[in-house]
Design an enzyme around this catalytic site. Sequence first.
Site, PDB file in Angstrom:
ATOM      1  N   GLY A  37       0.822  -1.211   0.000  1.00 24.73           N
ATOM      2  CA  GLY A  37       0.000   0.000   0.000  1.00 24.73           C
ATOM      3  C   GLY A  37       0.850   1.252   0.000  1.00 24.73           C
ATOM      4  O   GLY A  37       0.590   2.198  -0.760  1.00 24.73           O
ATOM      5  N   THR A  77      18.705 -13.983  -1.511  1.00 26.63           N
ATOM      6  CA  THR A  77      17.862 -13.701  -2.672  1.00 26.63           C
ATOM      7  C   THR A  77      16.908 -14.840  -3.015  1.00 26.63           C
ATOM      8  O   THR A  77      16.011 -14.671  -3.833  1.00 26.63           O
ATOM      9  CB  THR A  77      18.734 -13.420  -3.906  1.00 26.63           C
ATOM     10  OG1 THR A  77      19.449 -14.619  -4.261  1.00 26.63           O
ATOM     11  CG2 THR A  77      19.727 -12.303  -3.629  1.00 26.63           C
ATOM     12  N   LYS A 126      22.486 -10.700  -9.533  1.00 23.13           N
ATOM     13  CA  LYS A 126      22.047 -12.087  -9.360  1.00 23.13           C
ATOM     14  C   LYS A 126      20.526 -12.188  -9.441  1.00 23.13           C
ATOM     15  O   LYS A 126      19.983 -13.093 -10.104  1.00 23.13           O
ATOM     16  CB  LYS A 126      22.546 -12.601  -8.013  1.00 23.13           C
ATOM     17  CG  LYS A 126      22.175 -14.038  -7.703  1.00 23.13           C
ATOM     18  CD  LYS A 126      22.749 -14.436  -6.344  1.00 23.13           C
ATOM     19  CE  LYS A 126      22.374 -15.856  -5.958  1.00 23.13           C
ATOM     20  NZ  LYS A 126      22.917 -16.203  -4.617  1.00 23.13           N
ATOM     21  N   CYS A 159     -16.077  10.525  17.411  1.00 20.57           N
ATOM     22  CA  CYS A 159     -17.152   9.544  17.257  1.00 20.57           C
ATOM     23  C   CYS A 159     -17.578   9.010  18.633  1.00 20.57           C
ATOM     24  O   CYS A 159     -18.224   9.720  19.400  1.00 20.57           O
ATOM     25  CB  CYS A 159     -16.724   8.432  16.303  1.00 20.57           C
ATOM     26  SG  CYS A 159     -18.101   7.412  15.719  1.00 20.57           S
ATOM     27  N   HIS A 202     -15.296  11.589  11.661  1.00 23.17           N
ATOM     28  CA  HIS A 202     -13.902  11.129  11.725  1.00 23.17           C
ATOM     29  C   HIS A 202     -13.006  12.073  10.920  1.00 23.17           C
ATOM     30  O   HIS A 202     -12.685  11.799   9.753  1.00 23.17           O
ATOM     31  CB  HIS A 202     -13.790   9.702  11.177  1.00 23.17           C
ATOM     32  CG  HIS A 202     -14.365   8.660  12.068  1.00 23.17           C
ATOM     33  ND1 HIS A 202     -13.622   8.014  13.034  1.00 23.17           N
ATOM     34  CD2 HIS A 202     -15.633   8.165  12.163  1.00 23.17           C
ATOM     35  CE1 HIS A 202     -14.399   7.150  13.684  1.00 23.17           C
ATOM     36  NE2 HIS A 202     -15.620   7.220  13.177  1.00 23.17           N
ATOM     37  N   GLU A 241      -9.905  12.492  11.037  1.00 23.46           N
ATOM     38  CA  GLU A 241      -8.613  11.905  10.678  1.00 23.46           C
ATOM     39  C   GLU A 241      -8.599  11.362   9.255  1.00 23.46           C
ATOM     40  O   GLU A 241      -7.535  11.245   8.636  1.00 23.46           O
ATOM     41  CB  GLU A 241      -8.231  10.796  11.667  1.00 23.46           C
ATOM     42  CG  GLU A 241      -9.057   9.518  11.591  1.00 23.46           C
ATOM     43  CD  GLU A 241     -10.295   9.523  12.467  1.00 23.46           C
ATOM     44  OE1 GLU A 241     -10.806   8.422  12.788  1.00 23.46           O
ATOM     45  OE2 GLU A 241     -10.760  10.623  12.824  1.00 23.46           O
TER      46      GLU A 241
END
Length: 542
Positions: A18, A187, A222, A380, A514, A516
Amino acid sequence: MTRYIFITGGVVSSLGKGLASAALGALLQARGFKVRLRKLDPYLNVDPGTMSPYQHGEVYVTDDGAETDLDLGHYERFTAVAARRSDNVTTGRIYSTVIQRERRGDYLGATVQVIPHVTDAIKEFIRADITDEDFVLCEIGGTVGDIESTPFLEAIRQFGNEVGHDNALFIHLTLLPYIPSAGELKTKPTQHSVKELLSVGIQPTILLCRADRQIPESERRKIGLFCNIRQERVIAALDVDTIYQVPISYHEQGFDVQVLSYFGLPHEGEPDLSRWRKIVHTLRQPEGEVTIAVVGKYTSLLDSYKSLAEALVHGGIANNVRVKLDWIDAEIFESDDAVQHLEHVHGILVPGGFGERGSEGKIRAVQFAREHKVPYFGICFGMQMAVIEAARHMADIPNAGSTEFGREVVPVVGLMTEWQRGNQTEMRTGADDLGGTMRLGAYPCRLVEGSKIREIYDADLISERHRHRYEVNINFRGQLEAAGLLFSGLAPDGTLPEIVELPGHPWFVGVQFHPELKSKPLTPHPLFTNFIRAAIEQSRLV
């Protein structure tokens, strides 16, 4: 012409797909391109609205009322492109759509199968609601090799063939673990993950390799050799001290250059990352520090409050201070004295939540903030607890409570059954499904002239995002205001309380919405900016 970028992940979960998607979106914006980001989630829930925060983290809500994956919050914070319902889809939604079509007879008697019907529905989602975007970035949830992800991987393989090599790019995010006993990065997990992706017909063009240290050129060579990828397209995704360093770090590793090079687009010159550099400088060299106590019930998994934590950081950025968060389980206050846990803090925030557990502890935290004149911010559920505390200890309603906790209370907070969305009336009952039945999305709120909240917003009418099914009972407004609590924000029709504040207190605000969810590092939300400013003033008194 719209170009599509698909981001997959391998080896382990929680590598940061994300953030990688969001940071790439920010880099492309910095070069003048228009972007759109979306998430394809493989779980069978229709959306994350009914999922426990302990399992899934926070539920991010869009303006149009969709309950979505928390990664959409990263997308918005990094690009400021408002997410929509069409930007997050799950296996549950895809299968629901396919089954509804089958029941209507849309498939004309065909045998409904994963291929082509489910994969076609996924491809429809990828194409839907696109206008003039230069790039659409699609993150595929889960880890390559999971059985749940298979239809999505098949769908994007088909999609890449349909739009053509020049218009689709596959990025794969993997892990390069460092083995101390061997003294080197390994790897092999990346090689196996790419092999897994190749088994479903997808050859990644760019590899993002998460590592806690620089990747030697020999190891990049590689990886490129074994994974059939150019060495310069093996990009180091290094650990950083703040997520807002990620776009800068990716550019330094040449990520944006390789993406544009693949599409044959100009990539000379430098993107304008000055604002990101300024944010990182503020975070690394602040002028001071404040401590905010977050009194919640999901504190054992901080992803439950992801947007909240970031919004508080944004408030610190706006005031050039570091915000230290003290996560406190609300249940502690139901057996301990609140003073010993809160006397050192410069601000107290009670966030959203559901259910009775921890509610009495939150009420005690509110009482401490009110009586000790500590800046208080209720969001809230935190607003509802502030109103109940005021009803009990200021308005002489000792049995004040919420019908969410049972019927043997004075219903200062109760279940909403009817509200307005635009010109339509929405109605709910306690017997409705839990999923998608709350008051969701952006709603307007009118602010009272002369109030603190009116001064903070510098506006008469605001719009904020909601996610709740219980509401402060407007019938108690007169009694509570007579006791000193001001209802300073209301729905335009005056029936739903949106904001309360306590005049005479240094900073005491509760909001039903909300805020935020709309805060961004480049444009911090005014409520968080003002709250942190009040905490700075409080720090000078402690």
